[in-house]
Write a protein that holds these residues in place. Structure first.
Motif, PDB file in Angstrom:
ATOM      1  N   ARG A  58      46.687  32.934  47.474  1.00 20.76           N
ATOM      2  CA  ARG A  58      45.646  32.961  46.455  1.00 20.76           C
ATOM      3  C   ARG A  58      44.677  34.064  46.854  1.00 20.76           C
ATOM      4  O   ARG A  58      44.815  34.674  47.903  1.00 20.76           O
ATOM      5  N   GLN A  59      43.728  34.322  46.009  1.00 22.60           N
ATOM      6  CA  GLN A  59      42.794  35.418  46.285  1.00 22.60           C
ATOM      7  C   GLN A  59      41.989  35.140  47.560  1.00 22.60           C
ATOM      8  O   GLN A  59      41.714  33.992  47.899  1.00 22.60           O
ATOM      9  N   HIS A  60      41.618  36.191  48.232  1.00 24.18           N
ATOM     10  CA  HIS A  60      40.830  36.073  49.456  1.00 24.18           C
ATOM     11  C   HIS A  60      39.544  35.293  49.167  1.00 24.18           C
ATOM     12  O   HIS A  60      38.928  35.492  48.111  1.00 24.18           O
ATOM     13  N   PRO A  61      39.123  34.419  50.090  1.00 25.47           N
ATOM     14  CA  PRO A  61      37.922  33.602  49.848  1.00 25.47           C
ATOM     15  C   PRO A  61      36.671  34.409  49.513  1.00 25.47           C
ATOM     16  O   PRO A  61      35.750  33.885  48.888  1.00 25.47           O
ATOM     17  N   VAL A  62      36.637  35.675  49.872  1.00 25.91           N
ATOM     18  CA  VAL A  62      35.438  36.472  49.609  1.00 25.91           C
ATOM     19  C   VAL A  62      35.167  36.617  48.108  1.00 25.91           C
ATOM     20  O   VAL A  62      34.032  36.860  47.709  1.00 25.91           O
ATOM     21  N   VAL A  63      36.196  36.427  47.270  1.00 24.38           N
ATOM     22  CA  VAL A  63      35.970  36.544  45.826  1.00 24.38           C
ATOM     23  C   VAL A  63      35.088  35.414  45.312  1.00 24.38           C
ATOM     24  O   VAL A  63      34.592  35.472  44.183  1.00 24.38           O
ATOM     25  N   ASN A  64      34.908  34.367  46.117  1.00 25.72           N
ATOM     26  CA  ASN A  64      34.071  33.238  45.714  1.00 25.72           C
ATOM     27  C   ASN A  64      32.583  33.487  45.956  1.00 25.72           C
ATOM     28  O   ASN A  64      31.746  32.709  45.500  1.00 25.72           O
TER      29      ASN A  64
END
Lengths: 203, 74
Positions: A58-64
């Motif tokens: 899934r997308q890297h947590p930094v996108v949150n």
């Protein structure tokens, strides 16, 4: 005399484990991981019995960071409204209802931000690659391509953040109905690309 | 003839009605979120199905409580 350069082919044979070899490894279960190799306890609705999930991304947590920061900012809203005396202009009871409604909308924003990150995933199985997208509240799109239809794999990282935190996009060209898959903002894109290259060779 | 706009008409009643309509529409949105989570958990089983459903139902309950609060308090 020490080796100045060793051919990548020789390096591959030496140390890199092949996907086939690792299929018997016990899977890991990481609930919030963005890079999950041989995940256990994970399933999707179109999986066949003999099909095994090798990689879940899934997308890297930094996108949150964006929605988390916005949520924290919104949580301070009622405080500022009372500081600036907005609530004192309203009849009794309105301030409480407005505060509750504000937190309600903020919680919905946070829930949607989390769900969009958590449930938009990419799978690499022993038979195909799958891109699962949920959009517009009740919209769902599942894109699938067989491994033997994959023609080309490339990856890219963008910007300082992508380089420092090692996340980027993996572009996959296929001969399937959907000609291009894009795994967006996934961790270790070079590792994913190499993994797919190895899988294509094996399968 | 009395002017209804200047005698006995409380603007806050209108605002209360508007608030209830908006919160009623929000209740529908909160219900749609529970359907969204059900769709997501039926498509993917990622080990977070239970907590995700609980989260959506808690949000729905919160929305109902806010609606009732507006109905009673305003």
């Amino acid at each position: 005399m020490p080796d100045v350069f060793v051919s990548p082919d020789r390096q591959t044979h030496k140390g890199t484990p092949s996907p086939q070899k690792n299929l018997t490894e016990e899977g890991t279960k990481k609930l919030f991981s963005s890079f999950n190799l041989y995940p256990s306890g994970i399933d999707f609705e179109t999986r066949e019995d003999k099909e095994k999930i090798i990689l879940m991304l899934r997308q890297h947590p930094v996108v949150n960071v964006k929605w988390i920061f916005t949520t924290l900012l919104l949580l301070t809203g009622p405080t500022f409204l009372s500081i600036f005396g907005i609530f004192s202009l309203l009849p009794e009871g309105f301030s409480l209802v407005i505060t509750l409604a504000w937190y309600l909308v903020t919680s919905a924003y946070a829930i949607e931000g989390f769900l969009n990150w958590y449930f938009n995933v990419y799978f690499v199985t022993t038979e195909e690659i799958i891109d699962v997208d949920f959009f517009n509240l009740l919209g769902k799109r599942v894109s699938v391509a067989d491994l033997d239809k994959i023609q080309d794999v490339s990856y890219s990282t963008h910007g300082v953040l992508g380089t420092v935190l090692n996340f980027g996009d993996v572009q996959i060209q296929t001969a399937a109905e959907i000609t291009e898959f894009r795994f967006e903002s996934v961790p270790s894109p070079e590792r994913v690309a190499k993994f797919l290259d190895d899988l294509i060779d094996k399968y | 003839m009395e002017n209804i706009l200047t005698t006995g008409f409380d603007i806050w009643i209108l605002i209360k009605a508007l608030a209830l309509i908006i919160l009623g529409m929000y209740l529908v949105f909160a219900f749609v979120i529970t359907r969204q989570v059900k769709l997501m958990t039926s498509t993917l089983r990622l080990g977070f199905d239970g907590p995700a459903k609980i989260l959506s139902y808690l949000h729905l309950v919160f929305a109902v409580l806010v609606f009732l609060a507006a109905l009673v308090i305003l």
